[in-house]
Design a protein around this motif. Structure first.
Motif, short mmCIF file in Angstrom:
data_model
loop_
_atom_site.label_atom_id
_atom_site.label_comp_id
_atom_site.label_asym_id
_atom_site.label_seq_id
_atom_site.Cartn_x
_atom_site.Cartn_y
_atom_site.Cartn_z
N GLY A 193 58.95 21.84 77.32
CA GLY A 193 60.33 22.17 77.67
C GLY A 193 60.95 23.06 76.60
N ASP A 243 57.08 20.08 71.68
CA ASP A 243 57.01 20.52 73.06
C ASP A 243 57.91 21.72 73.33
OD1 ASP A 243 55.25 18.49 73.68
OD2 ASP A 243 56.81 17.11 74.36
N ARG A 267 54.67 17.30 78.83
CA ARG A 267 55.67 18.11 79.52
C ARG A 267 56.32 19.04 78.49
NH1 ARG A 267 58.10 16.51 85.02
NH2 ARG A 267 59.77 18.01 85.30
N ALA A 286 64.22 21.75 79.42
CA ALA A 286 64.70 22.17 80.74
C ALA A 286 65.74 23.27 80.57
CB ALA A 286 65.30 20.97 81.47
N THR A 303 60.68 23.26 83.07
CA THR A 303 59.66 22.65 82.24
C THR A 303 58.28 22.91 82.85
OG1 THR A 303 59.83 20.53 83.42
CG2 THR A 303 61.22 20.84 81.46
#
Length: 328
Positions: free
Chosen positions: A23, A64, A21, A25, A320
């Protein structure tokens, strides 16, 4: 980013799982994600809806977090494209020497997000599409169109115009750079249409009327002279670009096909829907092999396959981006 994953095939696509994931967010809800891998697969670009930054991630990075996050106002209905080491978009002028009040093409460095090129356009840009070799199709208000070479950053030639009063939904250039396809609404003719240019000629585009209330997406097959069209229907229409005719219809592609993308060998077709996630289908039969979503019916996202065929990227409402793959 994808080297530990298996190449996706009709035999293993049912085993897809989220593997990463990206990111972080965002503070704003992202109701629309436009995603694009560069042709080499080293960069994944994400353009959110209004109020969210343009971001991109590098393949193989341990973090990430994105390589770059740029607050740049771009045309929100026009996709961004990653070509070579440039990210190309359309919008108002951003350079210090830019001509005020003129629409522009801009190109940013994938390394650090700095502005590399900027060019004045004659009209507002309503669509962009690019081939793997860097030929860019630029669509304008009023039905006009232009071919642009990204590497030399100059125009190649004008294309014969479409109808003047159109609402464009999607644009694509064939992998070999021979064809440009556009789907949208012809207000002059009162319906959804496909327009197809053969760049070996100077002819006007061939027009195909579509039966759906809305046509959303178009994509070219990577190895065959075929293109697919999706809309607010459970069908995907397959067109032979050489013969200029519909050759078959794939059924069971639910959720409104807002974006379509092929695996590198053309065996798989990925369809992302309006607020309903994405699905993976065999291209030869249309059979659904996999489908998933996060239940957020207030957002939609492109679903795109990496150029090495090992993962699918899909965006979430919190900003994301999840990567889906099969362990090698």
């Amino acid at each position: 980013m994808t080297s530990s994953l298996a190449v996706l095939t009709p035999a293993n696509a049912t085993l897809l799982k989220p593997v990463r994931r990206l990111g972080p967010a965002l503070d704003v809800h992202c109701s629309r994600h436009q995603l694009a891998f560069d042709p080499s697969g080293t960069v994944l670009v994400v353009k959110g809806w209004l109020g969210s930054p343009l971001r991109w991630w590098a393949q193989g990075a341990a973090s990430d977090s994105p390589v770059c996050s740029v607050d740049l106002t771009l045309e929100f209905r026009v996709d961004v494209l990653s070509v070579g080491q440039l990210i190309v978009g359309a919008g108002p002028p951003v350079g210090a020497a830019a001509t005020p009040w003129r629409p522009r093409l801009v190109a940013l460095s994938t390394q650090d997000g700095t502005l590399q090129h900027e060019a004045t356009m004659p009209h507002t840009v309503i669509g962009l599409g690019a081939s793997k070799v860097g030929t860019l199709a630029v669509l304008f208000e009023g039905g006009e169109a232009l071919l642009w070479d990204v590497r030399s950053w100059r125009p190649v030639r004008e294309l014969a115009a479409m109808e003047a009063d159109i609402t464009l939904k999607d644009c694509a250039v064939s992998p070999d750079g021979r064809f440009v396809a556009v789907v949208g609404t012809s207000h002059e003719r009162g319906g959804e249409c496909l327009w197809l240019w053969d760049l070996r000629t100077q002819d006007k585009p061939w027009r195909l009327s579509l039966k759906w209330p809305i046509a959303w997406s178009v994509a070219f097959h990577p190895t065959q002279p075929l293109l697919v069209i999706g809309g607010n229907s459970d069908e995907v229409t397959v067109v032979d670009a050489h013969a200029r005719r519909v050759v078959r219809t794939l059924t069971g592609v639910g959720g409104y096909a807002c974006n379509l993308d092929f695996s590198p060998d053309g065996a798989l077709l990925v369809a992302s829907g309006d607020g309903s996630g994405f699905s993976v289908h065999r291209f030869d039969t249309g059979e659904e092999l996999f489908g998933d979503g996060d239940g957020d019916d207030m957002q939609t996202s492109d679903a795109v396959i990496s150029p090495d065929g090992r993962c699918i990227a899909w965006g979430h409402g919190d900003g994301t981006v999840s990567l889906w793959g099969v362990a090698d």
